[in-house]
Design a protein around this motif. Structure first.
Motif, short mmCIF file in Angstrom:
data_model
loop_
_atom_site.label_atom_id
_atom_site.label_comp_id
_atom_site.label_asym_id
_atom_site.label_seq_id
_atom_site.Cartn_x
_atom_site.Cartn_y
_atom_site.Cartn_z
N ARG A 193 3.67 6.08 -5.58
CA ARG A 193 3.75 6.04 -6.92
C ARG A 193 2.56 7.01 -7.39
O ARG A 193 2.80 7.76 -8.54
CB ARG A 193 3.53 4.73 -7.60
N VAL A 194 1.24 6.77 -6.68
CA VAL A 194 0.07 7.56 -7.44
C VAL A 194 0.53 9.12 -7.18
O VAL A 194 0.37 9.90 -8.17
CB VAL A 194 -1.17 7.29 -6.57
N LEU A 195 1.15 9.55 -6.09
CA LEU A 195 1.24 10.86 -5.55
C LEU A 195 2.58 11.33 -6.32
O LEU A 195 2.64 12.70 -6.36
CB LEU A 195 1.57 10.86 -4.23
N GLY A 196 3.49 10.50 -6.87
CA GLY A 196 4.68 10.91 -7.74
C GLY A 196 5.48 11.56 -6.75
O GLY A 196 6.18 12.61 -7.13
N ILE A 216 -3.60 14.45 -3.44
CA ILE A 216 -3.94 14.03 -2.19
C ILE A 216 -4.73 12.81 -2.48
O ILE A 216 -5.50 12.44 -3.47
CB ILE A 216 -5.20 14.95 -1.73
N VAL A 217 -4.20 11.48 -1.68
CA VAL A 217 -4.87 10.34 -1.78
C VAL A 217 -4.93 9.81 -0.44
O VAL A 217 -4.21 10.09 0.43
CB VAL A 217 -3.68 9.23 -2.59
N THR A 218 -5.99 9.22 -0.22
CA THR A 218 -6.56 8.55 0.94
C THR A 218 -6.81 6.81 0.70
O THR A 218 -6.88 6.44 -0.44
CB THR A 218 -7.72 8.81 1.42
N PRO A 242 6.62 26.34 5.54
CA PRO A 242 6.12 27.24 5.13
C PRO A 242 5.86 27.64 3.88
O PRO A 242 5.28 28.34 3.43
CB PRO A 242 7.15 28.58 5.77
N SER A 243 6.71 26.87 2.88
CA SER A 243 6.42 26.89 1.52
C SER A 243 5.53 25.95 0.93
O SER A 243 5.20 25.82 -0.07
CB SER A 243 7.61 26.31 1.09
N GLY A 244 4.68 25.30 1.76
CA GLY A 244 3.53 24.30 1.63
C GLY A 244 3.87 22.88 1.32
O GLY A 244 5.22 22.52 1.52
N VAL A 245 2.90 22.26 1.28
CA VAL A 245 3.22 20.64 1.19
C VAL A 245 2.73 20.29 -0.43
O VAL A 245 1.75 20.97 -0.93
CB VAL A 245 2.28 19.83 2.15
N ASP A 246 3.55 19.63 -0.86
CA ASP A 246 3.24 19.15 -2.34
C ASP A 246 2.43 17.98 -2.48
O ASP A 246 1.82 17.95 -3.62
CB ASP A 246 4.67 18.61 -2.91
N ALA A 247 2.38 17.03 -1.48
CA ALA A 247 1.34 15.90 -1.67
C ALA A 247 0.88 15.60 -0.26
O ALA A 247 1.43 15.68 0.77
CB ALA A 247 2.01 14.71 -2.38
N ALA A 285 0.87 -1.11 0.11
CA ALA A 285 -0.04 -0.06 0.05
C ALA A 285 0.96 1.41 -0.10
O ALA A 285 0.58 2.32 -0.68
CB ALA A 285 -1.01 -0.14 1.20
N ALA A 286 1.97 1.36 0.84
CA ALA A 286 2.89 2.41 0.97
C ALA A 286 3.32 2.76 -0.47
O ALA A 286 3.55 3.76 -1.07
CB ALA A 286 3.92 2.47 1.80
#
Length: 300
Positions: A132-135, A229-231, A201-206, A126-127
């Motif tokens: 891979r989906v999030l790249g 974003i993946v759940t 501070p620069s934000g999250v990419d995924a 799963a990890a």
């Protein structure tokens, strides 16, 4: 052989010990004398209620997605394994049993206990799949919800291998555990968006959600939209336009690499309680309560 079965849907109490026919390996399968069978969330879901789009199990049903043990029979057209070898893999038949079949497996390295080895297959698959989906790539920042859980802890470590910075949410009791994995820990609850923004501070990419704890709206705020974003845990994903990842990609080479990394200490998993086979109902109750302390394992 002895196995844990259920003949109706319901709570942990529907699980009971029974005598069932021993499975026979077909081409490409080995039969394993089970030394350890992990308890997974999917086991609980399929035992408790009918899942839309998934057929009811054939009763009596034997749960269990992953097993480790000693090969005692080998099907046709299979080389590189023989009776007496210790293997770990995905169970083709229910793993809560004295004997189980597997066609996606790898040898267990010397010195690795089967109760440790069996913590790998489902969680690692799963990890890898969601990363891979999030790249996720080198230099990016990944937010992992449920970073102290079975999938979350491996996602943190695998993302760090890719060169990503990881922020991991977990309960207050698991903050040190998340930090030990190489992530920057923070807690759930009110103020999550502000806490994460302070840490990145620069934000999250995924964002990866393994917890299903209602964190998707905050994740959308942090991402400024629903992209990347993946759940694997929140059924509200479709209503919010977020990707829900399911459907295992069982790769024996990937499994072999992860089990070898675990044996070498290059990956870590958290083993919770190890219980006897006839304690399966208690094992399910522990997992449902969130007090298993890690991956709960049955040892026939």
């Amino acid at each position: 052989m002895r196995a844990i079965v259920f003949t109706e849907l319901g709570g942990p109490e529907v699980l009971h010990l029974a005598d069932v026919p021993a499975p026979e390996p077909a081409a490409g399968q080995v039969r394993v004398r089970v030394e350890a069978a992990a308890v997974n969330g999917w086991d609980l879901k399929t035992r408790a209620a009918r899942i839309p789009g998934v057929p009811l199990p054939e009763f009596p049903a034997v749960p269990g997605l992953e097993v480790a043990g000693v090969v005692d029979a080998v099907g046709d057209d299979l080389t590189g394994v023989r009776p007496g070898d210790r293997v770990v893999g995905f169970a083709d038949t229910g793993g809560y049993a004295e004997l189980a079949l597997t066609s996606t497996f790898t040898l267990v390295p010397d010195g690795l206990d089967p109760t440790r080895a069996v913590t790998v297959p489902v969680s690692a698959e799963a990890a890898h799949r969601v990363l891979r989906v999030l790249g996720v790539t080198d230099g990016e920042t990944l937010l992992v919800h449920g970073a102290s859980g079975s999938v979350g802890e491996l996602a943190v470590q695998l993302a760090r291998r890719r060169g990503a910075t990881v922020i991991g949410t977990a309960s207050p009791a698991n903050q040190d555990r998340v930090a030990a994995l190489g992530a920057t820990p923070t807690t759930y609850g009110p103020g999550l968006v502000e806490r994460v923004r302070d840490l990145a501070p620069s934000g999250v990419d995924a964002v990866l959600d393994t917890a299903g704890a209602g964190v998707l709206p905050d994740s959308i705020t942090l991402r400024g939209g629903t992209e990347r974003i993946v759940t694997i845990a929140d059924p509200a994903a479709s209503d919010l336009g977020i990707t829900f990842s399911s459907g295992a990609r069982r790769d024996p080479d990937e499994l072999a690499e992860d089990v070898t990394s675990l044996a070498r200490g290059e990956l870590t998993t958290t083993l919770g309680e190890v219980l006897r086979l006839d304690d399966a109902a208690r094992a399910h109750a522990l997992v449902e309560s969130g007090r298993g302390g890690g991956k709960v394992v049955l040892a026939p």
